[in-house]
Write a protein that holds these residues in place. Structure first.
Motif, short mmCIF file in Angstrom:
data_model
loop_
_atom_site.label_atom_id
_atom_site.label_comp_id
_atom_site.label_asym_id
_atom_site.label_seq_id
_atom_site.Cartn_x
_atom_site.Cartn_y
_atom_site.Cartn_z
N UNK A 61 0.83 -1.20 0.00
CA UNK A 61 0.00 0.00 0.00
C UNK A 61 0.87 1.25 0.00
N UNK A 62 1.92 1.23 0.83
CA UNK A 62 2.82 2.39 0.89
C UNK A 62 3.53 2.58 -0.44
N UNK A 63 4.02 1.51 -1.04
CA UNK A 63 4.71 1.64 -2.33
C UNK A 63 3.78 2.19 -3.40
N UNK A 64 2.51 1.78 -3.35
CA UNK A 64 1.54 2.30 -4.31
C UNK A 64 1.33 3.80 -4.11
N UNK A 65 1.22 4.23 -2.88
CA UNK A 65 1.06 5.66 -2.60
C UNK A 65 2.27 6.47 -3.05
N UNK A 69 2.24 9.23 -6.23
CA UNK A 69 2.59 10.60 -5.85
C UNK A 69 3.82 11.11 -6.57
N UNK A 70 4.46 10.23 -7.36
CA UNK A 70 5.64 10.65 -8.13
C UNK A 70 6.94 10.57 -7.36
N UNK A 71 6.97 9.87 -6.23
CA UNK A 71 8.19 9.77 -5.43
C UNK A 71 9.34 9.16 -6.21
N UNK A 72 9.04 8.21 -7.09
CA UNK A 72 10.09 7.48 -7.79
C UNK A 72 10.41 8.05 -9.16
N UNK A 88 6.19 13.24 4.69
CA UNK A 88 5.20 13.53 5.72
C UNK A 88 3.79 13.56 5.14
N UNK A 89 3.66 14.16 3.97
CA UNK A 89 2.35 14.27 3.30
C UNK A 89 1.78 12.88 2.99
N UNK A 90 2.59 12.03 2.39
CA UNK A 90 2.13 10.68 2.04
C UNK A 90 1.90 9.85 3.30
N UNK A 91 2.71 10.06 4.33
CA UNK A 91 2.53 9.34 5.59
C UNK A 91 1.17 9.63 6.21
N UNK A 273 9.13 21.43 -16.75
CA UNK A 273 8.36 20.21 -16.52
C UNK A 273 7.67 19.79 -17.81
N UNK A 274 7.82 18.53 -18.18
CA UNK A 274 7.14 17.99 -19.35
C UNK A 274 5.74 17.49 -18.98
N UNK A 275 5.39 17.60 -17.71
CA UNK A 275 4.12 17.07 -17.25
C UNK A 275 2.96 17.97 -17.65
N UNK A 276 1.86 17.36 -17.97
CA UNK A 276 0.62 18.09 -18.22
C UNK A 276 -0.34 17.94 -17.05
N UNK A 277 -0.05 17.00 -16.14
CA UNK A 277 -0.87 16.76 -14.95
C UNK A 277 0.07 16.45 -13.78
N UNK A 278 -0.38 16.66 -12.54
CA UNK A 278 0.41 16.21 -11.39
C UNK A 278 0.66 14.70 -11.49
N UNK A 279 1.76 14.25 -10.90
CA UNK A 279 2.16 12.85 -11.03
C UNK A 279 1.06 11.89 -10.58
N UNK A 280 0.40 12.20 -9.46
CA UNK A 280 -0.61 11.27 -8.94
C UNK A 280 -1.81 11.19 -9.87
N UNK A 281 -2.13 12.32 -10.53
CA UNK A 281 -3.25 12.29 -11.46
C UNK A 281 -2.89 11.51 -12.73
N UNK A 282 -1.64 11.61 -13.17
CA UNK A 282 -1.20 10.83 -14.33
C UNK A 282 -1.37 9.34 -14.06
N UNK A 283 -0.92 8.91 -12.86
CA UNK A 283 -1.03 7.49 -12.51
C UNK A 283 -2.49 7.07 -12.36
N UNK A 284 -3.28 7.94 -11.74
CA UNK A 284 -4.70 7.64 -11.56
C UNK A 284 -5.42 7.58 -12.90
#
Length: 472
Positions: A61-65, A69-72, A88-91, A273-284
């Motif tokens: 679950x933690x690895x998924x979060x 969230x773009x941690x990796x 802290x935020x993800x925790x 940034x080449x992103x068009x969305x926040x990392x978590x939204x891209x994954x979602x």
């Protein structure tokens, strides 16, 4: 030496996995011993199912979060302070999930016990997770500064500003980690100032090949004012690569998209940034694509059968129509549709469908009105060629014509094409290149405002249009 990002990422993920197990173990004992006042030994806990199931599922679950969230992503270039806040935020988010799934069923004497449990969980997990991260980031940054770790870097620019930037980076006491493999020029000229410092590797159109050949980790853009008009072309050339893109500050007002000002060891640069969305939204978004397309293909199987039979009876030819379209980062892919036209409808060359097109079969017209011919593309979504929502993919033949009138079309190639789009909803099918250009403005608006909420609205409008049989 160059940083092996894959190995570093694997190590980072592995440490997170082990610390998640350790944090859960420590919290489990603290919770039993001091919160619930239940004496338990390690041997007893090892056989308690709530602990065992936690060890099995909680770390994942933690690895998924962390992943969503773009941690990796961009894992080598990390700030200890930024990582502290992100951890802290993800925790807090993860602790709330565990609280509602696990802790809420605890038999407690007062609600204060719940607050105590979740506070201790947050504290234990944050400390055990962040300390190894802090140590790893500190050691990595130290190796970068001492030039033990370097990043293959391509310099885009060849004159005074590029030379000034290069000298500033090279003269710093501590390294920024950039190992320049060479430079590319923007405009042809007889002599290049940067030729005395590094190899001249070519021009803008060569960037993609250069980045592949030299395994480029970072690109630094240092162009002159007269070269600003080529900035969009430069950004297009580096699309699709995982390299970090930096630019000198005076390009800020020209660069489009989300830009974050950063400093590489006292040399201020812009991180583009080449992103068009926040990392978590891209994954979602990708997760939603997979789930929805898989469920739709199963539930709508009778609809697939109906369309297949209808196409087969409508006219001779294959049931499915396969066509090469251009997808994310300019990569071609094979797009699937139910055939809605008579066999050999493009013998005379490229032709776009128009209203009352004689090439369209009677059943094909019915399918196109309800977009039934598009449903095989859920398979394209499932395998990652397309998304549920995104600019409609075009053939290279038409893309080249569109770019002559609207060079900004290349920005659409930053994202996966979609089954439906804002341009499709607002404008509908395009019967010629001019209409494609007209529809482009809606897709550009979508690119600049991409979010899960916008995607949901577009899907709702699409469903509404289909049920009203308005066509698109």
């Amino acid at each position: 030496m160059n940083m092996n990002k894959q190995r570093y990422t694997t190590m980072y993920v592995g440490i997170d996995f082990l610390t998640a197990i350790l944090a859960w173990t420590v919290f489990f004992f603290v919770r039993k011993q001091y919160i619930n006042s239940y004496a338990i030994s390690f041997a007893e806990a090892s056989f308690e199912m709530s602990y065992v199931w936690g060890v099995i599922f909680v770390p994942f679950m933690w690895l998924f979060l962390y992943y969503i969230s773009g941690t990796y992503q961009n894992i080598v270039r990390k700030s200890r302070l930024a990582e502290c806040f992100n951890t802290l935020y993800i925790t807090v988010i993860g602790a709330l999930i565990i609280f509602f799934i696990v802790l809420l069923d605890d038999d407690v004497s007062s609600y204060f016990t719940y607050y105590k449990s979740i506070s201790i969980l947050i504290g234990i997990h944050f400390i055990i997770t962040y300390i190894p991260r802090y140590i790893l980031i500190t050691k990595t940054n130290a190796k970068i500064r001492s030039r033990e770790i370097t990043f293959n870097t391509l310099l885009v620019g060849s004159n005074a500003k590029a030379e000034e930037l290069y000298k500033n980076l090279q003269n710093r006491r501590y390294s920024s980690g950039n190992k320049f493999v060479g430079f590319v020029h923007v405009f042809e000229q007889e002599h290049y100032a940067m030729a005395q410092y590094m190899p001249h590797l070519g021009k803008l159109k060569d960037i993609k090949q250069i980045m592949k050949h030299y395994n480029i980790d970072e690109v630094v853009i240092a162009i002159e004012s007269k070269e600003h008009e080529e900035l969009s072309n430069i950004l297009y050339q580096v699309e699709g690569f995982s390299a970090n893109i930096h630019a000198i500050p005076d390009n800020y007002d020209i660069i489009s998209g989300r830009v974050t000002i950063m400093s590489l060891y006292d040399e201020p640069l812009l991180l583009i940034s080449q992103r068009t969305m926040p990392a978590w939204q891209e994954k979602a978004k990708r997760l939603i694509d997979i789930v929805v397309s898989l469920v739709f293909m199963i539930v709508a199987s009778p609809l697939y059968a109906y369309a297949a039979i209808g196409v087969r009876r409508s006219s001779p030819g294959k049931i499915f129509y396969r066509q090469i379209r251009i997808g994310r980062n300019g990569k071609p892919f094979r797009m699937y549709k139910f055939r809605s036209m008579h066999k050999g409808s493009e013998k005379k060359g490229y032709q776009l469908a128009s209203e009352n097109d004689s090439r369209v079969t009677k059943f094909g017209a019915k399918m196109r009105k309800t977009r039934l011919d598009e449903i095989p593309q859920f398979y394209n979504v499932l395998i990652g060629d397309m998304s549920l929502v995104g600019p409609r993919p075009e053939r290279r033949h038409y893309i080249e014509q569109i770019k002559q009138q609207a060079p900004q079309y290349t920005r659409l190639l930053r994202v996966r094409p979609g089954i439906t789009s804002w341009g499709q909803v607002k404008y509908g099918y395009a019967s010629n290149v001019n209409e494609m250009v007209e529809r482009l403005k809606y897709d550009l608006i979508y690119i600049n405002n991409m979010s899960l909420v916008i995607d949901l609205k577009i899907m709702i409008y699409t469903v509404r249009t289909v049920f009203l049989k308005q066509g698109l």
